[in-house]
Write a protein that holds these residues in place. Sequence first.
Motif, PDB file in Angstrom:
ATOM      1  N   GLY A   1       1.546  12.846  -0.691  1.00 47.16           N
ATOM      2  CA  GLY A   1       1.318  13.444  -2.004  1.00 47.16           C
ATOM      3  C   GLY A   1       1.577  12.453  -3.117  1.00 47.16           C
ATOM      4  O   GLY A   1       1.899  11.291  -2.888  1.00 47.16           O
ATOM      5  N   PRO A   2       1.450  12.924  -4.358  1.00 50.70           N
ATOM      6  CA  PRO A   2       1.642  12.011  -5.492  1.00 50.70           C
ATOM      7  C   PRO A   2       3.101  11.581  -5.628  1.00 50.70           C
ATOM      8  O   PRO A   2       4.010  12.353  -5.356  1.00 50.70           O
ATOM      9  CB  PRO A   2       1.196  12.832  -6.699  1.00 50.70           C
ATOM     10  CG  PRO A   2       1.294  14.246  -6.259  1.00 50.70           C
ATOM     11  CD  PRO A   2       1.084  14.260  -4.782  1.00 50.70           C
ATOM     12  N   VAL A   3       3.293  10.348  -6.039  1.00 56.54           N
ATOM     13  CA  VAL A   3       4.623   9.790  -6.250  1.00 56.54           C
ATOM     14  C   VAL A   3       4.686   9.290  -7.682  1.00 56.54           C
ATOM     15  O   VAL A   3       3.824   8.526  -8.119  1.00 56.54           O
ATOM     16  CB  VAL A   3       4.900   8.627  -5.270  1.00 56.54           C
ATOM     17  CG1 VAL A   3       6.259   8.016  -5.522  1.00 56.54           C
ATOM     18  CG2 VAL A   3       4.792   9.116  -3.834  1.00 56.54           C
TER      19      VAL A   3
ATOM     20  N   GLU B   1       9.919   6.990  -9.291  1.00 59.51           N
ATOM     21  CA  GLU B   1      10.460   7.229  -7.960  1.00 59.51           C
ATOM     22  C   GLU B   1      10.213   6.043  -7.018  1.00 59.51           C
ATOM     23  O   GLU B   1      10.751   5.992  -5.938  1.00 59.51           O
ATOM     24  CB  GLU B   1       9.830   8.483  -7.347  1.00 59.51           C
ATOM     25  CG  GLU B   1      10.204   9.760  -8.071  1.00 59.51           C
ATOM     26  CD  GLU B   1       9.479  10.962  -7.506  1.00 59.51           C
ATOM     27  OE1 GLU B   1       8.538  10.792  -6.704  1.00 59.51           O
ATOM     28  OE2 GLU B   1       9.844  12.080  -7.871  1.00 59.51           O
ATOM     29  N   VAL B   2       9.394   5.106  -7.447  1.00 57.95           N
ATOM     30  CA  VAL B   2       9.062   3.959  -6.623  1.00 57.95           C
ATOM     31  C   VAL B   2      10.010   2.816  -6.945  1.00 57.95           C
ATOM     32  O   VAL B   2      10.230   2.488  -8.102  1.00 57.95           O
ATOM     33  CB  VAL B   2       7.597   3.517  -6.886  1.00 57.95           C
ATOM     34  CG1 VAL B   2       7.254   2.297  -6.069  1.00 57.95           C
ATOM     35  CG2 VAL B   2       6.650   4.649  -6.580  1.00 57.95           C
ATOM     36  N   LYS B   3      10.589   2.233  -5.911  1.00 54.98           N
ATOM     37  CA  LYS B   3      11.472   1.086  -6.108  1.00 54.98           C
ATOM     38  C   LYS B   3      10.628  -0.177  -6.118  1.00 54.98           C
ATOM     39  O   LYS B   3       9.936  -0.485  -5.153  1.00 54.98           O
ATOM     40  CB  LYS B   3      12.522   1.012  -5.008  1.00 54.98           C
ATOM     41  CG  LYS B   3      13.478   2.169  -5.043  1.00 54.98           C
ATOM     42  CD  LYS B   3      14.490   2.051  -3.934  1.00 54.98           C
ATOM     43  CE  LYS B   3      15.423   3.257  -3.958  1.00 54.98           C
ATOM     44  NZ  LYS B   3      16.355   3.240  -2.849  1.00 54.98           N
ATOM     45  N   ILE B   4      10.681  -0.898  -7.202  1.00 53.24           N
ATOM     46  CA  ILE B   4       9.906  -2.116  -7.350  1.00 53.24           C
ATOM     47  C   ILE B   4      10.874  -3.271  -7.462  1.00 53.24           C
ATOM     48  O   ILE B   4      11.806  -3.235  -8.268  1.00 53.24           O
ATOM     49  CB  ILE B   4       9.016  -2.055  -8.604  1.00 53.24           C
ATOM     50  CG1 ILE B   4       8.080  -0.851  -8.520  1.00 53.24           C
ATOM     51  CG2 ILE B   4       8.229  -3.342  -8.767  1.00 53.24           C
ATOM     52  CD1 ILE B   4       7.330  -0.578  -9.780  1.00 53.24           C
TER      53      ILE B   4
END
Length: 155
Positions: A79-81, A85-88
Amino acid sequence: MFGEVHYHRTYYKHKTETEYRYLSDELMGIDSYDKMDVALKSRLIEEAIDTPYARSGRKAAETLQISSQSVMNAIRELGPVRNNEVKISRSKETPTILYIEADEDHVALQAGGCSEPKLVYVHEGRTQVGKERWKLQNPRYFGGMYRNQKNSGTK
């Protein structure tokens, strides 16, 4: 990830209701129509970040043949993130030049007509990898259909 698992199970019917269930699936945490382990799905998604879907299927499990469609299904199931919430991983230096490139693609719709999803990628430049190939430095890709965007309706 380690290969295929085959097992036999019994399909049980409730004595008083018209409900059928595989009790072994419930005990093992396997959903209906589930054919892949969660660990394999997560590995497919991780591999698909940097490589094409077909290649990520081969890299995630060498003993299995996983189609690019299965990789796409695993991503869609996630699903959409949201971006926060994304670790970069951040580089220590702020880039001096940031390239932003945008385009659109023409996609034929199954119901007829044509759609034009927007495609944008941001990167810090490119490096040569071979005679005629280039690799983007720290690319980030965005794309999709947006709310105020209209389909061209041509058939």
